[in-house]
Design an enzyme around this catalytic site. Structure first.
Site: not given
Length: 257
Positions: A166, A246
Site C-alpha cells: 500500500k 449513506c
C-alpha cells in the site's frame, strides 16, 4: 459409429464465440467480470466525498511534506509519512511529520539523529519503536543505494524495511505521479468487500488489490484510494457504519436497512 461423433465435434466448435477478427482455433471470448451497479455506487460515493472534509483530505500523506523542498527531499518526506501512517490516525501522523519537518527533515538529518531523539519526535504513532528502526534502516539504504532519493518502482520500494505494498503504490502516486497499481488499506479492503467489488471475499488488502485491478478501469486506480479512505473515515465505519446517512443504502449488499 465414428461419423456421428465427428458431426458432434463440428457442431460444438461452431457454437464457440470468438473475438472480432479472430478465426477458428483462437481462444474463446471471456466476459470480464465486474460488480453489478458499481458505477452507480461509485458516483454516489463521489457525491458523499465532494466536500473533501475527511481527515485524509486535511491531514493525509499528500499534505505532510514540504512542497517547497527539493524534489528528492519531498519524495523522501512522502515515504517517511507513509511509513509513519501505518496503523496510525492521520491526525497523529500529520503532527509527527510537522515536528520532524521543524527540525529540517531530510535523509542526512535523520541519519545524524539519535534513535532516542527520533523516537521522542514521532511518538505516539502506532508501533513507534519498530518504525524508528525501519526509518533508520531505510534511510541508510536510500543514502547508499539511491543517492538520497527514493526508488521509482513498486518492486524496489517494497524491498525497503517497513514499506509494504500500500505504501509503495501511494509513494508512486504522490511522490512520482505514477500509477503502478491500486493502493489498498484497511478502509479500501473493508468497503470493497462490503460493496461486493470483489468476486469472492478477500482476506487481506493485498488480495483486495489484485481482485480490484482485475476489473476496475485503470483510469480510476489513483482516485479509488482517496475516495474510499475518506468514505471509510466518515460514513462506512469499521464498527457501526452510518448506513442511514449513506446514499448507497438501497444498493449496498451490506447495508443495515
Amino acid at each position: 459409429p465414428g461419423v456421428p461423433r465427428q458431426r458432434s465435434r463440428r457442431r460444438k466448435s461452431l457454437a464457440i464465440a470468438y473475438e472480432a477478427g479472430q478465426g477458428e482455433g483462437a481462444e474463446p471470448r471471456r466476459e470480464r467480470w465486474e460488480p453489478p451497479r458499481w458505477r452507480e455506487q461509485l458516483q454516489r460515493i463521489r457525491q458523499m466525498r465532494s466536500s473533501r472534509d475527511a481527515p485524509v483530505d486535511e491531514m493525509g500523506v499528500h499534505r505532510c511534506y514540504d512542497s517547497g523542498a527539493p524534489p528528492e527531499v519531498m519524495r523522501y518526506q512522502v515515504l517517511l509519512a507513509l511509513m509513519l501512517s501505518s496503523q496510525t490516525k492521520d491526525q497523529v501522523t500529520s503532527a509527527a511529520m510537522l515536528r520532524l519537518r521543524q527540525r529540517g527533515l531530510s535523509v542526512d538529518s535523520v541519519l545524524q539523529m539519535e534513535e532516542e531523539t527520533l523516537a521522542q519526535i514521532i511518538y505516539p504513532v502506532g508501533f513507534w519503536r519498530n518504525k524508528v528502526k525501519y526509518i533508520k534502516q531505510t534511510t541508510a539504504i536510500l543514502k547508499q543505494k539511491y543517492g538520497g532519493d527514493i526508488p521509482s518502482t513498486v518492486e524496489e520500494l517494497v524491498q525497503l524495511p517497513g514499506v509494504g505494498p500500500k505504501m509503495a503504490h501511494l509513494a508512486m502516486h504522490i511522490a512520482w505521479d505514477s500509477v503502478a497499481g491500486i493502493a489498498v488499506d484497511t478502509h479500501v479492503h473493508r468497503i470493497s468487500n462490503r460493496l461486493k467489488w470483489v468476486k469472492k471475499e478477500t482476506k487481506n488488502p493485498e488480495q483486495t488489490r489484485v481482485a480490484l485491478e482485475e476489473w476496475l478501469p485503470r483510469d480510476l486506480w489513483k482516485e479509488i484510494n482517496w475516495l474510499l479512505v475518506g468514505f471509510g473515515q466518515q460514513t462506512c465505519l469499521p464498527v457501526n457504519p452510518r448506513c442511514s446517512q449513506c446514499l448507497n443504502q438501497d444498493i449496498c449488499p451490506a447495508a443495515r436497512r
